[in-house]
Design a protein around this motif. Structure first.
Motif, PDB file in Angstrom:
ATOM      1  N   LEU A 123       0.783  -1.153  -0.022  1.00 12.14           N
ATOM      2  CA  LEU A 123       0.063  -0.024   0.065  1.00 12.14           C
ATOM      3  C   LEU A 123       0.906   1.357  -0.072  1.00 12.14           C
ATOM      4  CD1 LEU A 123      -2.897   1.102   0.112  1.00 12.14           C
ATOM      5  CD2 LEU A 123      -2.748   1.005   2.191  1.00 12.14           C
ATOM      6  N   PRO A 124       1.687   1.489   0.832  1.00 15.13           N
ATOM      7  CA  PRO A 124       2.588   2.694   0.863  1.00 15.13           C
ATOM      8  C   PRO A 124       3.418   2.952  -0.477  1.00 15.13           C
ATOM      9  CG  PRO A 124       3.095   1.388   2.704  1.00 15.13           C
ATOM     10  CD  PRO A 124       2.351   0.371   1.928  1.00 15.13           C
ATOM     11  N   THR A 125       3.842   1.669  -1.314  1.00 18.23           N
ATOM     12  CA  THR A 125       4.386   1.980  -2.653  1.00 18.23           C
ATOM     13  C   THR A 125       3.303   2.533  -3.554  1.00 18.23           C
ATOM     14  OG1 THR A 125       5.815   0.069  -2.025  1.00 18.23           O
ATOM     15  CG2 THR A 125       5.437   0.769  -4.319  1.00 18.23           C
ATOM     16  N   SER A 155      -9.365  -0.970  10.442  1.00 19.37           N
ATOM     17  CA  SER A 155      -8.095  -0.831   9.788  1.00 19.37           C
ATOM     18  C   SER A 155      -8.225  -0.903   8.337  1.00 19.37           C
ATOM     19  CB  SER A 155      -7.066  -1.713  10.405  1.00 19.37           C
ATOM     20  OG  SER A 155      -7.262  -3.175   9.890  1.00 19.37           O
ATOM     21  N   LEU A 156      -9.216  -1.783   7.910  1.00 16.30           N
ATOM     22  CA  LEU A 156      -9.483  -1.807   6.424  1.00 16.30           C
ATOM     23  C   LEU A 156     -10.080  -0.640   6.024  1.00 16.30           C
ATOM     24  CD1 LEU A 156     -10.795  -5.207   5.944  1.00 16.30           C
ATOM     25  CD2 LEU A 156      -8.363  -4.449   5.222  1.00 16.30           C
ATOM     26  N   VAL A 157     -10.935   0.077   6.851  1.00 16.63           N
ATOM     27  CA  VAL A 157     -11.555   1.348   6.395  1.00 16.63           C
ATOM     28  C   VAL A 157     -10.298   2.481   6.623  1.00 16.63           C
ATOM     29  CG1 VAL A 157     -13.238   3.334   7.412  1.00 16.63           C
ATOM     30  CG2 VAL A 157     -13.912   0.738   7.283  1.00 16.63           C
ATOM     31  N   GLU A 158      -9.599   2.443   7.566  1.00 15.21           N
ATOM     32  CA  GLU A 158      -8.271   3.362   7.533  1.00 15.21           C
ATOM     33  C   GLU A 158      -7.465   3.229   6.295  1.00 15.21           C
ATOM     34  OE1 GLU A 158      -6.405   2.833  11.204  1.00 15.21           O
ATOM     35  OE2 GLU A 158      -8.107   3.117  12.631  1.00 15.21           O
ATOM     36  N   ARG A 159      -7.028   2.183   6.058  1.00 16.40           N
ATOM     37  CA  ARG A 159      -6.343   1.870   4.892  1.00 16.40           C
ATOM     38  C   ARG A 159      -6.888   2.328   3.644  1.00 16.40           C
ATOM     39  NH1 ARG A 159      -2.259  -1.606   4.820  1.00 16.40           N
ATOM     40  NH2 ARG A 159      -2.809  -3.199   3.270  1.00 16.40           N
ATOM     41  N   ARG A 160      -8.243   2.045   3.333  1.00 15.98           N
ATOM     42  CA  ARG A 160      -8.878   2.748   2.352  1.00 15.98           C
ATOM     43  C   ARG A 160      -8.884   4.079   2.323  1.00 15.98           C
ATOM     44  NH1 ARG A 160     -15.274   1.667   1.698  1.00 15.98           N
ATOM     45  NH2 ARG A 160     -15.418   2.497   3.836  1.00 15.98           N
ATOM     46  N   ALA A 161      -9.105   4.979   3.473  1.00 12.40           N
ATOM     47  CA  ALA A 161      -9.046   6.442   3.508  1.00 12.40           C
ATOM     48  C   ALA A 161      -7.589   6.986   3.243  1.00 12.40           C
ATOM     49  CB  ALA A 161      -9.267   6.792   4.896  1.00 12.40           C
ATOM     50  N   SER A 162      -6.702   6.099   3.672  1.00  8.95           N
ATOM     51  CA  SER A 162      -5.149   6.874   3.256  1.00  8.95           C
ATOM     52  C   SER A 162      -5.109   6.951   1.850  1.00  8.95           C
ATOM     53  CB  SER A 162      -4.096   5.743   3.830  1.00  8.95           C
ATOM     54  OG  SER A 162      -4.169   4.218   3.220  1.00  8.95           O
ATOM     55  N   PHE A 175      -5.168   5.572  -7.992  1.00 11.18           N
ATOM     56  CA  PHE A 175      -5.272   4.328  -7.106  1.00 11.18           C
ATOM     57  C   PHE A 175      -6.263   4.751  -6.096  1.00 11.18           C
ATOM     58  CE2 PHE A 175      -3.896   2.442  -3.334  1.00 11.18           C
ATOM     59  CZ  PHE A 175      -3.886   0.845  -3.686  1.00 11.18           C
ATOM     60  N   ARG A 176      -6.912   3.555  -5.896  1.00  8.84           N
ATOM     61  CA  ARG A 176      -7.896   3.430  -4.686  1.00  8.84           C
ATOM     62  C   ARG A 176      -7.963   2.151  -4.202  1.00  8.84           C
ATOM     63  NH1 ARG A 176     -12.874   3.257  -6.677  1.00  8.84           N
ATOM     64  NH2 ARG A 176     -11.882   2.740  -9.039  1.00  8.84           N
ATOM     65  N   ALA A 177      -8.308   2.031  -2.815  1.00  9.33           N
ATOM     66  CA  ALA A 177      -7.795   0.841  -2.153  1.00  9.33           C
ATOM     67  C   ALA A 177      -9.535   0.582  -1.594  1.00  9.33           C
ATOM     68  CB  ALA A 177      -7.121   0.900  -0.802  1.00  9.33           C
ATOM     69  N   THR A 178     -10.185   0.422  -2.527  1.00  9.88           N
ATOM     70  CA  THR A 178     -11.668   0.149  -2.286  1.00  9.88           C
ATOM     71  C   THR A 178     -12.224  -1.341  -2.073  1.00  9.88           C
ATOM     72  OG1 THR A 178     -12.216   0.575  -4.749  1.00  9.88           O
ATOM     73  CG2 THR A 178     -12.229   2.464  -3.287  1.00  9.88           C
ATOM     74  N   SER A 179     -11.615  -2.391  -2.436  1.00 10.31           N
ATOM     75  CA  SER A 179     -11.958  -3.721  -2.357  1.00 10.31           C
ATOM     76  C   SER A 179     -11.201  -4.370  -1.122  1.00 10.31           C
ATOM     77  CB  SER A 179     -11.322  -4.407  -4.006  1.00 10.31           C
ATOM     78  OG  SER A 179     -12.074  -5.636  -4.035  1.00 10.31           O
ATOM     79  N   VAL A 180     -11.547  -5.681  -0.980  1.00  8.84           N
ATOM     80  CA  VAL A 180     -11.100  -6.300  -0.121  1.00  8.84           C
ATOM     81  C   VAL A 180     -10.993  -7.691  -0.321  1.00  8.84           C
ATOM     82  CG1 VAL A 180     -11.413  -7.624   2.353  1.00  8.84           C
ATOM     83  CG2 VAL A 180     -11.991  -5.147   2.137  1.00  8.84           C
TER      84      VAL A 180
END
Length: 535
Positions: free
Chosen positions: A231-233, A264-271, A278-283
């Protein structure tokens, strides 16, 4: 390059048919139609000659692991060779050229290259250092005795709940670690630096552009099987503009935890919120393993060996997790290969909101009664079509253990079409080739494309369950519109107002003998009207 481009001199793949030409202005498709009309509309547009080939939307890969692929390409990559002798020769050469490395590691070995699908630690004991090699499909690792010693793995070490240590007859670990057991050694290997991971992503992006892939869904963004969190990359690359593709990250569901990880998944999506590319909207939920090592979750026991595989998430709890994710607006991206896992995924998705565009990847084995449920529930089938052939792994490590009836339920693409299922297309690279044209070839022919590892296998050109083949338009639509839809991408279709994410193919695969589809090559790839490959 001019702000106006006119693609002409071939055919254009559009919904329901073909067009002659496409006009692009300022990175957006301005018009689609007859070449003569568009020439009059924009006489000063810079022409892009299709050379008799086909113009398609940019491909979107709906299930792929680019960072892992890039990292493997930078290590000892076995994906382009085959067989024990070839593997050990390449490993020995790599070790000689890298005397400073504390570990010799890499990936890409194929189970079918070994009797019973299992290499042995002794085959790597010629090395003077510990060795760790991830299987091509990332469901197992091959290690040497030194690596087992460093990890403290002995005949008394219990199997982890989500994996298995392969053992010799006397109980001594043999050197193959399945699924969750991979971490017992994998987490000891040298960690790639942030610069290494960034370089891997950039290398993967360039490779995917060369194959016409302009967007993807990374199927595991998180720490898994010895890999660090990407995720950071992605956030760094997207923030700086170096990530040019349109990407969704599927955040990894830690199967050692339950609902307590959802905040924490919600926080990761928000980051990642607010980023353009790029979006982190899937699990990502991996519900089972693979049939070759008997970890795919099946209903009736495997033939010859018994056992019914693993359901990584308790089915009694899975539905609650999925419904909570659904209520928070997450898309759920399932890995489900065995028929029980597919059923458990569909059961968990029952009652969820189709607007969240949930999908189930791999879908290797589906009972006939579960096939209609995809369309009924509004769940997309995410196809890895390249696997639907008589390759060595299928014939020797799947069919004999699945049995005749269950083997006939594999990759039922045509049955899914008849019930109105929505498709997306993906590769699972580096598990298999990322080339969409090769996957399309298999979907149409159900035979191995030429040049593949298994292309000369005796039954490679015998169609595998040919009644389940797709027409080329259906599978190309899956790789364009279908996968873009999964990602909520504005691209994926050639029509006015869409981003000019486009691919020029060197020939028109619709005009070829179907057996030659795999020979089609990408000449140019455009993102927002700018060339990112060729040109």
């Amino acid at each position: 390059m001019s702000s106006s481009l006119l693609f002409r001199g071939g055919r254009v793949f559009v919904p329901g048919g073909f067009a002659e030409a496409v006009l692009v202005r300022d990175g957006v498709i301005a018009a689609v139609g007859a070449e003569s009309d568009l020439v009059r509309l924009a006489p000063d547009a810079e022409p892009v000659d299709l050379g008799g080939g086909l113009l398609t939307p940019g491909f979107t890969d709906a299930h792929i692991h680019p960072v892992q692929a890039g990292l493997e390409r930078a290590k000892c990559d076995l994906a382009e060779v085959y067989g024990l002798d070839a593997y050990t020769a390449k490993i020995a050469d790599y070790a000689t050229r890298n005397p400073e490395k504390a570990w010799i590691d890499g990936g890409g070995w194929d189970m079918s290259a070994f009797p019973g699908g299992l290499p042995h630690r002794s085959q790597l004991d010629f090395l003077d250092r510990p060795a760790y090699f991830v299987q091509r499909d990332h469901h197992a690792a091959w290690v040497n005795t030194r690596a087992l010693e460093l990890a403290g793995i002995t005949k008394d070490t219990p199997d982890p709940a989500d994996g298995r240590i392969e053992r010799d007859p006397d109980g001594t670990p043999s050197g193959v670690l399945h699924e969750g057991a991979m971490d017992l050694v994998g987490l000891l290997t040298p960690r790639p630096t942030p610069a290494d991971v960034d370089a891997a992503l950039m290398d993967a992006q360039a490779h995917l552009f060369s194959l016409g892939i302009t967007g993807w869904q990374d199927a595991i963004v998180g720490s898994y099987a010895g890999s660090d969190d990407q995720l950071p990359t992605y956030i760094s690359a997207a923030s700086s503009g170096r990530l040019k593709a349109r990407v969704v990250g599927a955040l990894w569901w830690d199967r050692a935890q339950g609902a307590e990880q959802i905040p924490s998944l919600v926080e990761r999506r928000a980051s990642a919120a607010g980023l353009d590319r790029f979006r982190a909207t899937s699990v990502k939920i991996m519900q089972d393993g693979i049939p070759e090592n008997f970890t795919a979750a099946v209903i009736e026991p495997y033939c010859r060996c018994g056992g019914t595989g693993l359901s990584y998430i308790d089915p009694a709890l899975l539905g609650g997790y999925v419904k909570e994710l659904d209520s928070l607006g997450f898309q759920v991206h399932f890995h489900a290969i065995g028929e029980r896992a597919v059923r458990e995924a569909l059961d968990a998705l029952t009652g969820t909101d189709p607007a969240n565009r949930h999908h189930v990847a791999h879908v290797q084995i589906i009972t006939p009664q579960d096939v209609p449920r995809f369309a009924e529930l509004g769940v997309t089938a995410n196809l890895q079509a390249l696997w639907a052939t008589h390759h060595l792994q299928m014939d020797e490590l799947c069919i004999p253990f699945l049995g005749e009836e269950r083997s006939s339920w594999q990759y039922p693409f045509a049955d899914l079409v008849r019930h109105g299922t929505r498709f997306a297309g993906g590769s699972d690279w580096p598990v298999s080739s990322a080339n969409p044209l090769e996957a399309m070839h298999v979907a149409v022919n159900r035979t191995e494309p030429g040049g593949s590892v298994h292309a000369t296998y005796p039954t490679a050109q015998t169609p595998f369950l040919p009644e389940q083949s797709l027409d080329l338009r259906t599978i190309m639509t899956a790789y364009t519109e279908g996968s873009a839809w999964i990602n909520r991408s504005p691209a994926g279709v050639i029509e006015e107002g869409r981003p000019a994410d486009l691919v020029v193919l060197d020939r028109d695969p619709f005009a070829l003998d179907p057996k030659d589809i795999w020979t089609t090559k990408v000449v140019m790839t455009f993102l927002d009207g700018e060339p990112v490959h060729g040109g």
